[in-house]
Every structure is written in structure tokens, then in C-alpha cells.
Write a protein that holds these residues in place. Sequence first.
Motif, PDB file in Angstrom:
ATOM      1  N   ALA A 117      53.175  41.471  51.465  1.00 37.04           N
ATOM      2  CA  ALA A 117      52.050  41.322  52.398  1.00 37.04           C
ATOM      3  C   ALA A 117      51.704  42.652  53.060  1.00 37.04           C
ATOM      4  O   ALA A 117      50.521  42.987  53.252  1.00 37.04           O
ATOM      5  N   ALA A 118      52.737  43.425  53.382  1.00 33.97           N
ATOM      6  CA  ALA A 118      52.524  44.688  54.093  1.00 33.97           C
ATOM      7  C   ALA A 118      51.866  45.738  53.206  1.00 33.97           C
ATOM      8  O   ALA A 118      51.347  46.740  53.714  1.00 33.97           O
ATOM      9  N   GLN A 119      51.879  45.505  51.899  1.00 35.20           N
ATOM     10  CA  GLN A 119      51.312  46.503  50.986  1.00 35.20           C
ATOM     11  C   GLN A 119      49.823  46.287  50.719  1.00 35.20           C
ATOM     12  O   GLN A 119      49.196  47.081  50.010  1.00 35.20           O
ATOM     13  N   VAL A 120      49.274  45.202  51.243  1.00 40.95           N
ATOM     14  CA  VAL A 120      47.849  44.928  51.016  1.00 40.95           C
ATOM     15  C   VAL A 120      47.015  45.818  51.924  1.00 40.95           C
ATOM     16  O   VAL A 120      47.293  45.921  53.129  1.00 40.95           O
ATOM     17  N   GLY A 121      46.002  46.460  51.350  1.00 42.15           N
ATOM     18  CA  GLY A 121      45.146  47.349  52.132  1.00 42.15           C
ATOM     19  C   GLY A 121      44.102  46.586  52.930  1.00 42.15           C
ATOM     20  O   GLY A 121      44.278  45.408  53.258  1.00 42.15           O
ATOM     21  N   ALA A 168      49.125  40.593  41.588  1.00 36.06           N
ATOM     22  CA  ALA A 168      49.029  39.980  42.923  1.00 36.06           C
ATOM     23  C   ALA A 168      48.477  40.982  43.929  1.00 36.06           C
ATOM     24  O   ALA A 168      47.564  40.676  44.714  1.00 36.06           O
ATOM     25  N   LEU A 169      49.002  42.198  43.900  1.00 36.56           N
ATOM     26  CA  LEU A 169      48.546  43.236  44.841  1.00 36.56           C
ATOM     27  C   LEU A 169      47.089  43.612  44.582  1.00 36.56           C
ATOM     28  O   LEU A 169      46.297  43.774  45.517  1.00 36.56           O
ATOM     29  N   ASP A 170      46.739  43.740  43.298  1.00 37.16           N
ATOM     30  CA  ASP A 170      45.377  44.168  42.983  1.00 37.16           C
ATOM     31  C   ASP A 170      44.351  43.099  43.385  1.00 37.16           C
ATOM     32  O   ASP A 170      43.285  43.425  43.934  1.00 37.16           O
ATOM     33  N   LEU A 171      44.685  41.838  43.122  1.00 38.45           N
ATOM     34  CA  LEU A 171      43.760  40.761  43.509  1.00 38.45           C
ATOM     35  C   LEU A 171      43.618  40.696  45.034  1.00 38.45           C
ATOM     36  O   LEU A 171      42.518  40.473  45.560  1.00 38.45           O
ATOM     37  N   ALA A 172      44.726  40.883  45.751  1.00 38.56           N
ATOM     38  CA  ALA A 172      44.658  40.860  47.224  1.00 38.56           C
ATOM     39  C   ALA A 172      43.821  42.032  47.733  1.00 38.56           C
ATOM     40  O   ALA A 172      42.992  41.878  48.642  1.00 38.56           O
ATOM     41  N   ASN A 173      44.018  43.184  47.119  1.00 40.08           N
ATOM     42  CA  ASN A 173      43.240  44.355  47.557  1.00 40.08           C
ATOM     43  C   ASN A 173      41.762  44.208  47.212  1.00 40.08           C
ATOM     44  O   ASN A 173      40.902  44.810  47.858  1.00 40.08           O
ATOM     45  N   ALA A 174      41.473  43.382  46.203  1.00 36.15           N
ATOM     46  CA  ALA A 174      40.067  43.128  45.863  1.00 36.15           C
ATOM     47  C   ALA A 174      39.424  42.137  46.829  1.00 36.15           C
ATOM     48  O   ALA A 174      38.193  42.073  46.927  1.00 36.15           O
ATOM     49  N   GLY A 175      40.246  41.336  47.528  1.00 35.96           N
ATOM     50  CA  GLY A 175      39.680  40.399  48.498  1.00 35.96           C
ATOM     51  C   GLY A 175      40.199  38.978  48.412  1.00 35.96           C
ATOM     52  O   GLY A 175      39.862  38.131  49.254  1.00 35.96           O
ATOM     53  N   PHE A 176      41.023  38.671  47.414  1.00 31.84           N
ATOM     54  CA  PHE A 176      41.554  37.306  47.282  1.00 31.84           C
ATOM     55  C   PHE A 176      42.712  37.079  48.257  1.00 31.84           C
ATOM     56  O   PHE A 176      43.437  38.021  48.609  1.00 31.84           O
ATOM     57  N   ASP A 177      42.877  35.805  48.649  1.00 28.91           N
ATOM     58  CA  ASP A 177      44.084  35.385  49.355  1.00 28.91           C
ATOM     59  C   ASP A 177      45.059  34.917  48.280  1.00 28.91           C
ATOM     60  O   ASP A 177      44.873  33.855  47.673  1.00 28.91           O
ATOM     61  N   VAL A 178      46.062  35.732  48.031  1.00 30.15           N
ATOM     62  CA  VAL A 178      46.937  35.538  46.872  1.00 30.15           C
ATOM     63  C   VAL A 178      48.205  34.781  47.264  1.00 30.15           C
ATOM     64  O   VAL A 178      48.857  35.111  48.248  1.00 30.15           O
ATOM     65  N   ILE A 179      48.496  33.756  46.465  1.00 29.25           N
ATOM     66  CA  ILE A 179      49.800  33.099  46.555  1.00 29.25           C
ATOM     67  C   ILE A 179      50.654  33.717  45.458  1.00 29.25           C
ATOM     68  O   ILE A 179      50.408  33.488  44.264  1.00 29.25           O
ATOM     69  N   ALA A 180      51.614  34.515  45.854  1.00 28.54           N
ATOM     70  CA  ALA A 180      52.502  35.196  44.907  1.00 28.54           C
ATOM     71  C   ALA A 180      53.709  34.294  44.667  1.00 28.54           C
ATOM     72  O   ALA A 180      54.576  34.154  45.523  1.00 28.54           O
ATOM     73  N   ALA A 181      53.736  33.667  43.486  1.00 21.87           N
ATOM     74  CA  ALA A 181      54.773  32.675  43.202  1.00 21.87           C
ATOM     75  C   ALA A 181      55.913  33.314  42.420  1.00 21.87           C
ATOM     76  O   ALA A 181      55.683  34.039  41.442  1.00 21.87           O
ATOM     77  N   LEU A 238      42.632  46.311  35.260  1.00 22.46           N
ATOM     78  CA  LEU A 238      41.800  45.766  34.175  1.00 22.46           C
ATOM     79  C   LEU A 238      41.846  44.237  34.166  1.00 22.46           C
ATOM     80  O   LEU A 238      40.858  43.577  33.823  1.00 22.46           O
ATOM     81  N   VAL A 239      42.989  43.674  34.537  1.00 27.28           N
ATOM     82  CA  VAL A 239      43.082  42.207  34.621  1.00 27.28           C
ATOM     83  C   VAL A 239      42.120  41.697  35.697  1.00 27.28           C
ATOM     84  O   VAL A 239      41.355  40.747  35.475  1.00 27.28           O
ATOM     85  N   THR A 240      42.140  42.338  36.848  1.00 23.96           N
ATOM     86  CA  THR A 240      41.222  41.925  37.930  1.00 23.96           C
ATOM     87  C   THR A 240      39.764  42.040  37.472  1.00 23.96           C
ATOM     88  O   THR A 240      38.956  41.131  37.716  1.00 23.96           O
ATOM     89  N   ALA A 241      39.439  43.135  36.797  1.00 30.94           N
ATOM     90  CA  ALA A 241      38.054  43.319  36.326  1.00 30.94           C
ATOM     91  C   ALA A 241      37.667  42.196  35.367  1.00 30.94           C
ATOM     92  O   ALA A 241      36.540  41.678  35.424  1.00 30.94           O
ATOM     93  N   SER A 242      38.582  41.791  34.496  1.00 35.78           N
ATOM     94  CA  SER A 242      38.286  40.714  33.549  1.00 35.78           C
ATOM     95  C   SER A 242      38.103  39.384  34.279  1.00 35.78           C
ATOM     96  O   SER A 242      37.252  38.571  33.916  1.00 35.78           O
ATOM     97  N   ALA A 278      35.178  38.204  44.707  1.00 38.02           N
ATOM     98  CA  ALA A 278      36.619  38.300  44.970  1.00 38.02           C
ATOM     99  C   ALA A 278      36.934  37.674  46.321  1.00 38.02           C
ATOM    100  O   ALA A 278      37.185  38.365  47.311  1.00 38.02           O
ATOM    101  N   SER A 279      36.935  36.348  46.333  1.00 40.66           N
ATOM    102  CA  SER A 279      37.279  35.660  47.575  1.00 40.66           C
ATOM    103  C   SER A 279      37.940  34.332  47.233  1.00 40.66           C
ATOM    104  O   SER A 279      37.856  33.864  46.102  1.00 40.66           O
TER     105      SER A 279
END
Length: 270
Positions: A45-49, A21-34, A226-230, A3-4
Motif C-alpha cells: 500500500a505504501a508503494q502506491v503513488g 498490482a502496483l501498476d494497476l494501483a498507480n494507474a488508478g484502480f483500487d487493487v485487491i492484491a490476493a 504492458l499488461v495494464t495497457a492491454s 482506470a477506476s
Amino acid sequence: MDASGVAWVTGASRGIGRAIALDLANAGFDVIAAMRNPADGADLAAQVGDGGGSISVQRIDMNDPDTFVVPDGLRVLVNNAGIEREYLPVEHVDLADWRAVFETNLFGLVELTGRAIPVMRAGGGGVVCNITSSSILAAIPFYSVYRASKAAVSAFGESLRCEVAPFGIRVIEIMPGPIDTDMLAGSDRMPEAAAYDGYREMAEASYAGRKAVDHMTTPAADAAALVTASILDDQAPLKHGCDDLSVGLLDAWSSAPIALVGSPYDGQGM
Ligand SMILES: NC(=O)c1ccc[n+]([C@@H]2O[C@H](COP(=O)([O-])OP(=O)(O)OC[C@H]3O[C@@H](n4cnc5c(N)ncnc54)[C@H](OP(=O)(O)O)[C@@H]3O)[C@@H](O)[C@H]2O)c1
């Protein structure tokens, strides 16, 4: 995959896309939320852990390829943006509505994905994740436009999966059932078909079927997990559910010999 790196999610203003978008960012990705209106993502951005990832917002309109700016270093593309229209009998649907739905749900997605592939190839691989719908696994009246657009994305993804596997790009398809979003809330209505001669009874039955799955509604955050896990699972099959209903439908579809449970052919070994 780990997850990078960069993940790009379309339709991230709300609903499933925002949750992914939030789940992928929390997993470690740099997410472009389009999204169409970047102001809708101002609080993301402020909601990412502290998972190591981030979110930045980009404007995109799936109906305007001039807004498709493929992020450098792209590793994960989530084609999520989608619309639906009135629930009408085929004989009463304007071709303009077919074109509008296909423009957003299919043609925009095809153009955007075609532009993303070279960037992923240059980076050594990645994942394309198409969000379709479990509705394409069951014959539902008055959903022909929406279901046909999602079935087209599904077939597109199957061919793409073969084509890009040699480049280390995995294509997966998520087929949501009822996920708690604005789109699902909007579907809680008598189909417009009820107003047309000869269709009222079927519209009422269709609406009753829609209401019958209310208790299976899944929070968008749970579906997103589940999407992130897949996405992260290198051994993942092509098609996935992301909630109890879609997982069950997909199981039934996979194991049925020729058609879904309830068809005249079910259980006859054909
Ligand atoms: N919720 C369900 O039960 C369910 C079930 C099966 C499949 N799905 C699929 O899951 C995906 C997400 O659905 P959802 O329930 O989260 O829907 P939603 O709450 O209606 O959100 C749809 C998203 O798509 C975006 N969008 C629509 N047209 C766009 C365009 N031309 N350009 C860019 N973005 C656009 C919307 O942006 P705006 O905010 O700007 O309108 C919004 O971000 C869709 O593909 C949908 O078909 C959902």
C-alpha cells in the motif's frame, strides 16, 4: 476502459503479480492484491503513488476455493498465480505432479473466474486477464505439464471471451516470455530429464536454449506496464506479449501459415 474501480490480482506476493498490482494501483484502480501469505504484501500500500488508486491485501490459496472472496464492484480480474515443477520426460512424470500443477494453474483459476463473472455482469462489464506463457507457442521438451496447464487456460479464455462479450466483459491473455522473477531464476538449471536414460543430450540442448534468451529478460515492472495497457485498451486483441521475446513469438505464430518458424511446413503456404 477507464482506470477506476476494483481490480483483483492473484499471486500478488511477488514477481509479475506484484508488479501488476502496483501498476494497476498507480494507474488508478483500487487493487485487491490476493496472496497466500498476506504478510508478503504488507509493504504494498505504501508503494502506491498519487495516481488515485490503492492496494489492499487479501489472503487467497488457489488450491482452496473457500478462500475465494470475490470483491464487490469487481471490474478487472488478473489470473496470475502459477507454479511449475521439475522438467521431466513424460514417461517419468508422476500423475500427482500433473494434478498439482493443474489444480493451481487451471482448476483454481476456472473456479475463481466462474465466481467473478456474475459480479462483473452485475456491474455492467469488465476485463478478465489470464496470464499464460509464450512457451505454449513453441515445442519445448520437458515442459509438458506446465505448458499443458497454460494451454488449457488459453483455450478456456478463448471460449470465455465469446461467452461473456455480450455482457461487456473482455477476456485477454498475456503470454509472457522471460520476465525477471523467482520463477525465471528457478528455471535456470539443467532439466532434471538429464538424469534419465536417453534424455541427457536433449536436456543439454534445452538448457542451452533457455540460456540463449537470458539477454532478453525483462523487468517485471516493464511487463506489468504492458499488461495494464492491454487491460485498458478496449480494442485489444485476445493474445498479447509483454516483452520482446513474447511479442516476437506471438507475431511469428500469428503470421505463420500453419506452424511456427522452423517447422517442416514453414513458408509452404499451407
Ligand atoms: N517469469 C516468467 O518468465 C514467466 C514466463 C511465462 C509465464 N509466467 C507466468 O506468470 C505468472 C507469474 O509468474 P512469476 O514469474 O511472477 O512467478 P513467481 O515469481 O514464482 O510468483 C508466483 C506467484 O504465484 C503465487 N502462487 C503460487 N501458488 C499459489 C497458490 N496455490 N495460491 C495462491 N498463489 C499462488 C505465488 O505465491 P507465493 O509467494 O505464496 O508462493 C507467487 O505470488 C505465472 O502464472 C507464470 O506461470 C511467468
